[in-house]
Structures are given as C-alpha cells and as structure tokens.
Design a protein around this motif. Structure first.
Motif, PDB file in Angstrom:
ATOM      1  N   LEU A  36     -12.302  -8.645   2.924  1.00  0.00           N
ATOM      2  CA  LEU A  36     -12.037  -8.999   1.530  1.00  0.00           C
ATOM      3  C   LEU A  36     -11.496  -7.809   0.748  1.00  0.00           C
ATOM      4  O   LEU A  36     -10.596  -7.967  -0.105  1.00  0.00           O
ATOM      5  N   THR A  37     -12.031  -6.626   1.023  1.00  0.00           N
ATOM      6  CA  THR A  37     -11.565  -5.427   0.330  1.00  0.00           C
ATOM      7  C   THR A  37     -10.123  -5.120   0.696  1.00  0.00           C
ATOM      8  O   THR A  37      -9.302  -4.795  -0.177  1.00  0.00           O
ATOM      9  N   PHE A  38      -9.799  -5.241   1.981  1.00  0.00           N
ATOM     10  CA  PHE A  38      -8.428  -5.012   2.442  1.00  0.00           C
ATOM     11  C   PHE A  38      -7.459  -5.955   1.724  1.00  0.00           C
ATOM     12  O   PHE A  38      -6.483  -5.517   1.097  1.00  0.00           O
ATOM     13  N   VAL A  39      -7.728  -7.251   1.832  1.00  0.00           N
ATOM     14  CA  VAL A  39      -6.825  -8.258   1.261  1.00  0.00           C
ATOM     15  C   VAL A  39      -6.771  -8.133  -0.259  1.00  0.00           C
ATOM     16  O   VAL A  39      -5.689  -8.134  -0.868  1.00  0.00           O
ATOM     17  N   GLY A  40      -7.950  -8.016  -0.887  1.00  0.00           N
ATOM     18  CA  GLY A  40      -8.010  -7.949  -2.346  1.00  0.00           C
ATOM     19  C   GLY A  40      -7.330  -6.712  -2.897  1.00  0.00           C
ATOM     20  O   GLY A  40      -6.596  -6.788  -3.892  1.00  0.00           O
ATOM     21  N   TYR A  41      -7.551  -5.574  -2.250  1.00  0.00           N
ATOM     22  CA  TYR A  41      -6.981  -4.333  -2.790  1.00  0.00           C
ATOM     23  C   TYR A  41      -5.465  -4.297  -2.635  1.00  0.00           C
ATOM     24  O   TYR A  41      -4.753  -3.878  -3.554  1.00  0.00           O
ATOM     25  N   ILE A  42      -4.966  -4.725  -1.476  1.00  0.00           N
ATOM     26  CA  ILE A  42      -3.515  -4.722  -1.258  1.00  0.00           C
ATOM     27  C   ILE A  42      -2.822  -5.630  -2.267  1.00  0.00           C
ATOM     28  O   ILE A  42      -1.793  -5.275  -2.855  1.00  0.00           O
ATOM     29  N   ASN A  43      -3.379  -6.827  -2.516  1.00  0.00           N
ATOM     30  CA  ASN A  43      -2.802  -7.740  -3.511  1.00  0.00           C
ATOM     31  C   ASN A  43      -2.878  -7.154  -4.920  1.00  0.00           C
ATOM     32  O   ASN A  43      -1.928  -7.266  -5.703  1.00  0.00           O
ATOM     33  N   THR A  44      -4.020  -6.539  -5.248  1.00  0.00           N
ATOM     34  CA  THR A  44      -4.182  -5.901  -6.563  1.00  0.00           C
ATOM     35  C   THR A  44      -3.192  -4.755  -6.733  1.00  0.00           C
ATOM     36  O   THR A  44      -2.568  -4.602  -7.791  1.00  0.00           O
ATOM     37  N   TYR A  45      -3.039  -3.948  -5.679  1.00  0.00           N
ATOM     38  CA  TYR A  45      -2.121  -2.806  -5.720  1.00  0.00           C
ATOM     39  C   TYR A  45      -0.678  -3.281  -5.967  1.00  0.00           C
ATOM     40  O   TYR A  45       0.023  -2.739  -6.814  1.00  0.00           O
ATOM     41  N   ASN A  46      -0.266  -4.302  -5.214  1.00  0.00           N
ATOM     42  CA  ASN A  46       1.106  -4.810  -5.351  1.00  0.00           C
ATOM     43  C   ASN A  46       1.353  -5.439  -6.723  1.00  0.00           C
ATOM     44  O   ASN A  46       2.480  -5.426  -7.226  1.00  0.00           O
ATOM     45  N   LEU A  47       0.295  -5.980  -7.335  1.00  0.00           N
ATOM     46  CA  LEU A  47       0.426  -6.630  -8.636  1.00  0.00           C
ATOM     47  C   LEU A  47       0.369  -5.621  -9.784  1.00  0.00           C
ATOM     48  O   LEU A  47       1.180  -5.677 -10.719  1.00  0.00           O
ATOM     49  N   VAL A  48      -0.589  -4.688  -9.716  1.00  0.00           N
ATOM     50  CA  VAL A  48      -0.862  -3.788 -10.847  1.00  0.00           C
ATOM     51  C   VAL A  48      -0.015  -2.527 -10.822  1.00  0.00           C
ATOM     52  O   VAL A  48       0.499  -2.088 -11.859  1.00  0.00           O
ATOM     53  N   ASN A  49       0.157  -1.917  -9.650  1.00  0.00           N
ATOM     54  CA  ASN A  49       0.769  -0.590  -9.590  1.00  0.00           C
ATOM     55  C   ASN A  49       2.189  -0.538 -10.162  1.00  0.00           C
ATOM     56  O   ASN A  49       2.516   0.401 -10.895  1.00  0.00           O
ATOM     57  N   PRO A  50       3.070  -1.524  -9.868  1.00  0.00           N
ATOM     58  CA  PRO A  50       4.420  -1.459 -10.457  1.00  0.00           C
ATOM     59  C   PRO A  50       4.404  -1.488 -11.979  1.00  0.00           C
ATOM     60  O   PRO A  50       5.192  -0.806 -12.629  1.00  0.00           O
ATOM     61  N   ARG A  51       3.507  -2.279 -12.570  1.00  0.00           N
ATOM     62  CA  ARG A  51       3.411  -2.363 -14.032  1.00  0.00           C
ATOM     63  C   ARG A  51       2.779  -1.099 -14.606  1.00  0.00           C
ATOM     64  O   ARG A  51       3.161  -0.636 -15.689  1.00  0.00           O
ATOM     65  N   LEU A  52       1.810  -0.541 -13.879  1.00  0.00           N
ATOM     66  CA  LEU A  52       1.109   0.652 -14.342  1.00  0.00           C
ATOM     67  C   LEU A  52       2.038   1.853 -14.381  1.00  0.00           C
ATOM     68  O   LEU A  52       1.935   2.709 -15.257  1.00  0.00           O
ATOM     69  N   GLY A  53       2.973   1.907 -13.431  1.00  0.00           N
ATOM     70  CA  GLY A  53       3.836   3.073 -13.311  1.00  0.00           C
ATOM     71  C   GLY A  53       5.040   3.069 -14.230  1.00  0.00           C
ATOM     72  O   GLY A  53       5.780   4.058 -14.278  1.00  0.00           O
ATOM     73  N   GLU A  54       5.261   1.998 -14.986  1.00  0.00           N
ATOM     74  CA  GLU A  54       6.429   1.920 -15.862  1.00  0.00           C
ATOM     75  C   GLU A  54       6.337   2.939 -16.994  1.00  0.00           C
ATOM     76  O   GLU A  54       5.503   2.839 -17.879  1.00  0.00           O
ATOM     77  N   GLY A  55       7.202   3.951 -16.939  1.00  0.00           N
ATOM     78  CA  GLY A  55       7.252   4.967 -17.992  1.00  0.00           C
ATOM     79  C   GLY A  55       6.109   5.955 -17.979  1.00  0.00           C
ATOM     80  O   GLY A  55       5.930   6.710 -18.924  1.00  0.00           O
ATOM     81  N   THR A  56       5.302   5.965 -16.931  1.00  0.00           N
ATOM     82  CA  THR A  56       4.164   6.893 -16.844  1.00  0.00           C
ATOM     83  C   THR A  56       4.099   7.498 -15.439  1.00  0.00           C
ATOM     84  O   THR A  56       4.804   7.088 -14.530  1.00  0.00           O
ATOM     85  N   ASN A  57       3.220   8.488 -15.314  1.00  0.00           N
ATOM     86  CA  ASN A  57       2.955   9.079 -13.991  1.00  0.00           C
ATOM     87  C   ASN A  57       1.691   8.502 -13.374  1.00  0.00           C
ATOM     88  O   ASN A  57       1.162   9.049 -12.401  1.00  0.00           O
ATOM     89  N   LEU A  58       1.190   7.403 -13.936  1.00  0.00           N
ATOM     90  CA  LEU A  58      -0.051   6.812 -13.451  1.00  0.00           C
ATOM     91  C   LEU A  58       0.210   5.944 -12.222  1.00  0.00           C
ATOM     92  O   LEU A  58       1.237   5.284 -12.122  1.00  0.00           O
ATOM     93  N   SER A  59      -0.732   5.944 -11.305  1.00  0.00           N
ATOM     94  CA  SER A  59      -0.627   5.075 -10.126  1.00  0.00           C
ATOM     95  C   SER A  59      -2.002   4.889  -9.509  1.00  0.00           C
ATOM     96  O   SER A  59      -2.884   5.756  -9.651  1.00  0.00           O
ATOM     97  N   LEU A  60      -2.189   3.765  -8.845  1.00  0.00           N
ATOM     98  CA  LEU A  60      -3.416   3.530  -8.087  1.00  0.00           C
ATOM     99  C   LEU A  60      -3.340   4.277  -6.769  1.00  0.00           C
ATOM    100  O   LEU A  60      -2.272   4.751  -6.357  1.00  0.00           O
TER     101      LEU A  60
END
Length: 295
Positions: free
Chosen positions: A235-259
């Motif tokens: 569950l952690t594998f599947v959940g984290y990979i999906n969360t990463y693909n969903l959140v990280n691109p939006r988080l990184g817009e105009g910032t140096n932040l990343s998961l």
C-alpha cells in the motif's frame, strides 16, 4: 544449538501458524493495521522534513550594492563576501534582472519603472548552513560599498523557529507512535499465546527447557511481523508513487520544493517497516511467553 533442533523450531513455528489459523490472522491483521499507520506517518514526516530543508536552503541574502560603486569596487565586495566562512555562493544580479523578476512576479504595473529603473545591482548570497544566514548578513552589512542587506529577517527567523519546533514535534510523535505500535502488537501476540497456555504447561511438565519452548514462539512472532508488513509495504509503494506523481509536479511549479524521490525512498521505508514488524513481533512473543514459563 544443534542444526536439527533449529530445524525443528522453524518447523514448529510454521505448524503453529497454520494450526492456529484464526489467531494468526488476528495477530497479523493487528500488525498490518498498526504498520499501515506507522508507514503513512513516517512517509509524511520524512517528506515534511525534506520540504523544511528545501525551504531553509531557499533562503537567500540580497546584498544591495551602492549606486556609486564602480566595477572594480563591486568585484572587491564580491571577493570579500566570498571569503566569509559561512558563505556558500555569491551571484551577481543586475538591476535590470531584478526588474525582470519583479515584473514576472507582480505583473506589468512595474514595467512603468523600466525606463528609469530605481533598483540596485545586487549580490545574491547563499549561506552554507541556513542557520548561519543572520550571522552572514550581519557581517556583510558592515562591508564597504553595501547600501543595504535584506533577507527577510523577521520572516526567516520565525520560519526557522517554526521548522525547528516542527522537527521536535515530529520526533516526539514518531516515538509515541512506535511505542503504541509495540503495545498493540505485543498485546495481540500475548492473546494468541494465552490461548495456547495449556500446550506450554504440558511441554514444561514433561521436561522441556524454557528456551526449547520459547524459540518456536519467538520465530512465530517474527513470521507474524513479516506477514503483517506485506500489505503496508504494498500500500505504501502504490500510494506513495501515485501521490508523488500527482503532487510533485504541482509543488515544484516556480519553487525549489519537491517530495522525496520514490527511489530509493520507497525501498528504505519498506525495509524499515519490515524490520519494525519483525522486531516488534519477536519482542512481543519473547515478553508475552515469559509469564507462562513459570509452572
């Protein structure tokens, strides 16, 4: 311990898991639920820590150069700043580049000033350690050819303070969750062992040593921990990979932040979850069986 005896302990531990199917299922389920909470919490806390580091490392000191400073004087100032112990990098940014940043950030209203640009040329200074930002800024402020130094002092100090206490809170919550996990899992294993107390008493009465009785239960606790960690890892594998693909691109817009990148993070946290499950299973069995060995 003889190899044959070791083999017997492994065999008995597997037989006990199969023979006491419902108790095995109950204990493994308790381990599963607990480790799911642990894995989710650890994933969140480790990413929060990563984001806190990103925010800290993004803090910069803007050194405004006096308008009257010549090119040679600017080079001298840059060299003096670079020689400070806490400085990691010094980058020049012209007043035109500063204006472009303002326009891109706040809109075209600032284009009115482009013909008569009132901004300063600046050196953008990065400290080696975020905690040294204030100290470095104070040293630069005293140098020649410096008009003013800005790093958002009040905001940065508050930010560093919040991040520091956030990390402390994370450590305390992690320790509390691990203790809770140990308590829940060990109590579940204790119930499973209690249902077999007659079996333990008979073995004790016919002359079996404490360790001869204990080893199959200790191994059984390890298998329970291992079985209980399988679902949390998946569950952690599947959940984290999906969360990463969903959140990280939006988080990184105009910032140096990343998961944290799924590789190797997911392998690290999976290994941690399996180790916690197995170790707590062993510990819970060893502690729980002790009281039943006194016949």
């Amino acid at each position: 311990m003889k190899f044959r005896t070791v083999g017997r302990h492994f065999k008995e531990s597997f037989k006990s898991l199969y023979r006491n199917g419902w108790m095995t299922f109950a204990a493994a389920s308790a381990v599963t639920v607990t480790l799911i909470l642990v894995s989710v919490f650890f994933a969140i806390m480790m990413n929060m820590n990563k984001l806190a580091d990103d925010v800290e490392n993004d803090v910069e000191i803007n050194v405004h150069i006096q308008l009257t400073a010549t090119k040679d004087q600017q080079d001298e100032l840059k060299a003096n700043i670079g020689e400070l112990n806490g400085v990691d990098s010094v980058t020049f940014s012209s007043k035109d580049e500063q204006m472009e940043k303002l326009v891109s950030t706040y809109g075209k209203d600032f284009e009115l000033f482009e013909q008569d640009n009132p901004l300063y040329d600046v050196f953008i200074v990065q400290a080696k350690e975020p905690s040294e930002t204030a100290k470095v800024a104070s040293q630069i402020e005293k140098m020649k050819y410096v008009a003013k130094v800005n790093y958002g002092e009040k905001t940065v100090d508050k930010l560093f303070n919040v991040l520091k206490w956030g990390r402390y809170a994370g450590i305390i919550l992690s320790a509390g969750l691990l203790l809770t996990a140990m308590f829940l899992i060990s109590n579940t294993i204790k119930i499973a062992i209690y249902s077999r107390r007659t079996e333990i008493e008979i073995m004790k009465l016919v002359g079996a040593t404490n360790w001869f009785i204990r080893w199959p239960f200790v191994l059984e606790g390890a298998w329970l921990g291992l079985l209980g960690s399988i679902v949390p890892v998946i569950l952690t594998f599947v959940g984290y990979i999906n969360t990463y693909n969903l959140v990280n691109p939006r988080l990184g817009e105009g910032t140096n932040l990343s998961l944290l990148s799924p590789t190797p993070f997911m392998y690290e946290i999976s290994g941690l979850i399996i180790a916690i499950g197995v170790l707590i299973g062993i510990w819970g069995s060893a502690i729980s069986i002790r009281r039943f060995l006194k016949v």
